[in-house]
Design a protein around this motif. Structure first.
Motif, PDB file in Angstrom:
ATOM      1  N   ALA A 197      -6.539 -33.479  83.143  1.00 27.88           N
ATOM      2  CA  ALA A 197      -5.807 -32.660  84.114  1.00 27.88           C
ATOM      3  C   ALA A 197      -5.275 -31.404  83.437  1.00 27.88           C
ATOM      4  O   ALA A 197      -5.032 -31.380  82.225  1.00 27.88           O
ATOM      5  CB  ALA A 197      -4.653 -33.456  84.729  1.00 27.88           C
ATOM      6  N   THR A 198      -5.139 -30.362  84.234  1.00 28.24           N
ATOM      7  CA  THR A 198      -4.399 -29.163  83.867  1.00 28.24           C
ATOM      8  C   THR A 198      -3.334 -28.991  84.959  1.00 28.24           C
ATOM      9  O   THR A 198      -3.356 -29.726  85.953  1.00 28.24           O
ATOM     10  CB  THR A 198      -5.305 -27.920  83.818  1.00 28.24           C
ATOM     11  N   PRO A 199      -2.408 -28.050  84.820  1.00 29.00           N
ATOM     12  CA  PRO A 199      -1.426 -27.869  85.890  1.00 29.00           C
ATOM     13  C   PRO A 199      -2.040 -27.552  87.251  1.00 29.00           C
ATOM     14  O   PRO A 199      -1.429 -27.822  88.287  1.00 29.00           O
ATOM     15  CB  PRO A 199      -0.577 -26.703  85.371  1.00 29.00           C
ATOM     16  N   GLN A 200      -3.255 -26.994  87.271  1.00 28.81           N
ATOM     17  CA  GLN A 200      -3.871 -26.589  88.538  1.00 28.81           C
ATOM     18  C   GLN A 200      -5.003 -27.501  89.000  1.00 28.81           C
ATOM     19  O   GLN A 200      -5.408 -27.442  90.158  1.00 28.81           O
ATOM     20  CB  GLN A 200      -4.425 -25.159  88.424  1.00 28.81           C
ATOM     21  N   LEU A 236     -19.817 -34.910  80.564  1.00 32.00           N
ATOM     22  CA  LEU A 236     -18.790 -35.222  79.575  1.00 32.00           C
ATOM     23  C   LEU A 236     -17.565 -34.380  79.892  1.00 32.00           C
ATOM     24  O   LEU A 236     -17.693 -33.200  80.235  1.00 32.00           O
ATOM     25  CB  LEU A 236     -19.305 -34.890  78.168  1.00 32.00           C
ATOM     26  N   VAL A 237     -16.376 -34.953  79.786  1.00 32.70           N
ATOM     27  CA  VAL A 237     -15.132 -34.225  80.024  1.00 32.70           C
ATOM     28  C   VAL A 237     -14.368 -34.133  78.711  1.00 32.70           C
ATOM     29  O   VAL A 237     -14.064 -35.156  78.096  1.00 32.70           O
ATOM     30  CB  VAL A 237     -14.278 -34.921  81.101  1.00 32.70           C
ATOM     31  N   GLU A 238     -14.084 -32.921  78.291  1.00 35.73           N
ATOM     32  CA  GLU A 238     -13.425 -32.669  77.005  1.00 35.73           C
ATOM     33  C   GLU A 238     -12.100 -31.956  77.253  1.00 35.73           C
ATOM     34  O   GLU A 238     -12.063 -30.872  77.847  1.00 35.73           O
ATOM     35  CB  GLU A 238     -14.323 -31.795  76.118  1.00 35.73           C
ATOM     36  N   SER A 239     -10.990 -32.560  76.816  1.00 39.20           N
ATOM     37  CA  SER A 239      -9.666 -31.953  76.952  1.00 39.20           C
ATOM     38  C   SER A 239      -9.233 -31.359  75.616  1.00 39.20           C
ATOM     39  O   SER A 239      -9.361 -31.997  74.571  1.00 39.20           O
ATOM     40  CB  SER A 239      -8.635 -33.000  77.398  1.00 39.20           C
ATOM     41  N   THR A 240      -8.698 -30.147  75.662  1.00 36.60           N
ATOM     42  CA  THR A 240      -8.253 -29.489  74.444  1.00 36.60           C
ATOM     43  C   THR A 240      -7.220 -28.432  74.806  1.00 36.60           C
ATOM     44  O   THR A 240      -6.653 -28.472  75.891  1.00 36.60           O
ATOM     45  CB  THR A 240      -9.458 -28.869  73.693  1.00 36.60           C
ATOM     46  N   THR A 241      -6.944 -27.512  73.883  1.00 35.93           N
ATOM     47  CA  THR A 241      -6.043 -26.396  74.158  1.00 35.93           C
ATOM     48  C   THR A 241      -6.790 -25.095  73.894  1.00 35.93           C
ATOM     49  O   THR A 241      -7.852 -25.091  73.260  1.00 35.93           O
ATOM     50  CB  THR A 241      -4.804 -26.452  73.257  1.00 35.93           C
ATOM     51  N   VAL A 242      -6.218 -23.996  74.377  1.00 34.73           N
ATOM     52  CA  VAL A 242      -6.855 -22.696  74.176  1.00 34.73           C
ATOM     53  C   VAL A 242      -7.050 -22.410  72.687  1.00 34.73           C
ATOM     54  O   VAL A 242      -8.092 -21.916  72.267  1.00 34.73           O
ATOM     55  CB  VAL A 242      -6.007 -21.585  74.832  1.00 34.73           C
ATOM     56  N   VAL A 273      -9.253 -23.573  83.216  1.00 35.84           N
ATOM     57  CA  VAL A 273      -8.203 -22.908  82.444  1.00 35.84           C
ATOM     58  C   VAL A 273      -7.358 -22.081  83.403  1.00 35.84           C
ATOM     59  O   VAL A 273      -7.889 -21.244  84.134  1.00 35.84           O
ATOM     60  CB  VAL A 273      -8.789 -22.040  81.306  1.00 35.84           C
ATOM     61  N   GLY A 274      -6.053 -22.341  83.422  1.00 34.10           N
ATOM     62  CA  GLY A 274      -5.201 -21.680  84.395  1.00 34.10           C
ATOM     63  C   GLY A 274      -5.674 -22.010  85.801  1.00 34.10           C
ATOM     64  O   GLY A 274      -6.095 -23.136  86.084  1.00 34.10           O
ATOM     65  N   GLU A 303      -1.325 -22.630  73.329  1.00 35.15           N
ATOM     66  CA  GLU A 303      -0.972 -24.023  73.633  1.00 35.15           C
ATOM     67  C   GLU A 303      -1.382 -24.452  75.042  1.00 35.15           C
ATOM     68  O   GLU A 303      -1.212 -25.608  75.417  1.00 35.15           O
ATOM     69  CB  GLU A 303       0.530 -24.231  73.464  1.00 35.15           C
ATOM     70  N   GLU A 304      -1.937 -23.529  75.821  1.00 30.04           N
ATOM     71  CA  GLU A 304      -2.309 -23.851  77.200  1.00 30.04           C
ATOM     72  C   GLU A 304      -3.450 -24.863  77.240  1.00 30.04           C
ATOM     73  O   GLU A 304      -4.404 -24.765  76.478  1.00 30.04           O
ATOM     74  CB  GLU A 304      -2.729 -22.574  77.930  1.00 30.04           C
ATOM     75  N   PRO A 305      -3.367 -25.859  78.137  1.00 25.45           N
ATOM     76  CA  PRO A 305      -4.434 -26.869  78.199  1.00 25.45           C
ATOM     77  C   PRO A 305      -5.733 -26.310  78.776  1.00 25.45           C
ATOM     78  O   PRO A 305      -5.719 -25.449  79.648  1.00 25.45           O
ATOM     79  CB  PRO A 305      -3.848 -27.944  79.121  1.00 25.45           C
ATOM     80  N   VAL A 306      -6.830 -26.816  78.272  1.00 25.42           N
ATOM     81  CA  VAL A 306      -8.169 -26.465  78.739  1.00 25.42           C
ATOM     82  C   VAL A 306      -8.961 -27.751  78.911  1.00 25.42           C
ATOM     83  O   VAL A 306      -8.886 -28.642  78.066  1.00 25.42           O
ATOM     84  CB  VAL A 306      -8.908 -25.546  77.742  1.00 25.42           C
ATOM     85  N   VAL A 307      -9.709 -27.837  79.992  1.00 20.88           N
ATOM     86  CA  VAL A 307     -10.628 -28.953  80.186  1.00 20.88           C
ATOM     87  C   VAL A 307     -12.024 -28.382  80.366  1.00 20.88           C
ATOM     88  O   VAL A 307     -12.229 -27.462  81.158  1.00 20.88           O
ATOM     89  CB  VAL A 307     -10.243 -29.807  81.407  1.00 20.88           C
ATOM     90  N   ALA A 308     -12.968 -28.919  79.613  1.00 22.47           N
ATOM     91  CA  ALA A 308     -14.364 -28.509  79.737  1.00 22.47           C
ATOM     92  C   ALA A 308     -15.173 -29.648  80.354  1.00 22.47           C
ATOM     93  O   ALA A 308     -15.047 -30.799  79.928  1.00 22.47           O
ATOM     94  CB  ALA A 308     -14.945 -28.143  78.376  1.00 22.47           C
TER      95      ALA A 308
END
Length: 314
Positions: A197-200, A236-242, A273-274, A303-308
């Protein structure tokens, strides 16, 4: 035809209007009405069938809007076997849609052996064009396609106008979202789990029930209003940060790049992202893909979350 108040009319008047056509066709009024509807849905069905094939859609729901939706949508649903429903206030949704429309701009350039700089410049031109037309810069999404056979770079930018971007906050029923996601996947709701998840956005997944040599995971991306914005039959779902994304996603891209007689084919990638879902699935070259990932992230906080969402090419 739907039984909504707007769709209901005087049955006898409709029968009298269709009687000359029925007589000319040598059939009943009911069959003449069906023939009219069958012709009316032909161009719509052609578009639906093409979208289903192009995007490999599964378990879709047709949503009708516009003055004729109450007649066309149910008939099209029956004709295709797809679920259907009418949008709220469907009879007046066309002017509402015009008021809430997305701004869209396409930029195409013919560049032999395009460099990363050429691709980024084309992307920037499309993004600037929609911002100039009044789109909110924070919500602009740019889809880039690179066709090496035609030496073509195409960037399609979309952005929301000010009216559309106003706060429309509403409570989203999580169980209803889970049920809709499960329905779109064709699996029980109990098999659906949140992967990232991201905030959006939220990413939901479930293992496919069909048998494959390798496990295949259905993936759905849902926005803050509970609308499914992206689907994949295997990803594949990859969670990371900017801050960590460039290196980490470059490794993921390398791992999923395929090599054959026609050269290399990078995986299809979408970035959450965002407020954006950056569609990078039109890029096949590994270096160009990595460069575009960097371009999408360059203005975001480390530090913003990113999901690919990463899908192998078929």
């Amino acid at each position: 035809m739907s039984d909504t108040p707007y769709a209901r009319s005087d049955a006898e008047s409709a029968r009298l209007a269709l009687l000359p056509l029925a007589q000319a066709l040598g059939t009943t009024v009911e069959e003449a009405a069906r023939a009219v509807l069958r012709q009316a849905v032909k161009p719509v069905r052609a578009v639906v069938d093409e979208l289903v094939r192009a995007y490999r859609l599964e378990h879709i729901t047709l949503v009708g809007g516009g003055g004729g939706a109450a007649a066309v949508t149910p008939f099209l649903g029956q004709d295709t076997g797809h679920d259907w429903k009418l949008a709220a206030h469907s009879e007046v949704i066309s002017p509402l849609g015009a008021a809430l429309a997305l701004v869209r701009e396409s930029v195409e350039r013919i560049v032999p052996s395009p460099s990363n700089a050429d691709i980024l410049a084309t992307r920037a031109a499309a993004e600037a064009a929609v911002i100039e037309q009044g789109a909110d810069p924070a919500g602009v999404e740019v889809d880039v396609t690179v066709d090496p056979r035609r030496n073509l770079i195409r960037a399609v930018a979309t952005g929301a106008t000010e009216l559309r971007t106003k706060d429309r906050a509403a409570t989203v029923d999580e169980e209803a979202v889970r049920a809709e996601v499960a329905r779109s996947m064709g699996v029980p709701a109990a098999e659906v789990t949140e992967l990232a998840a991201t905030p959006q956005h939220r990413v939901w997944g479930a293992r496919a029930r069909r048998r494959f040599r390798r496990p295949v995971q259905h993936v759905r991306v849902v926005d803050g209003e509970g609308v499914i914005r992206l689907h994949s039959a295997g990803a594949l779902v990859e969670s990371t940060t900017v801050g960590e994304a460039p290196g980490r996603l470059a490794t993921v891209v390398d791992r999923h790049t395929r090599y054959g007689d026609g050269g290399s084919r990078a995986p299809a990638v979408w970035l959450l992202v965002g407020p954006k879902i950056a569609d990078l699935s039109g890029v096949l070259d590994r270096d160009q893909l990595v460069a575009l990932i960097g371009a999408e992230l360059k203005t975001r906080a480390p530090e913003e979350p990113v999901v690919a969402v990463v899908a192998d090419r078929p």
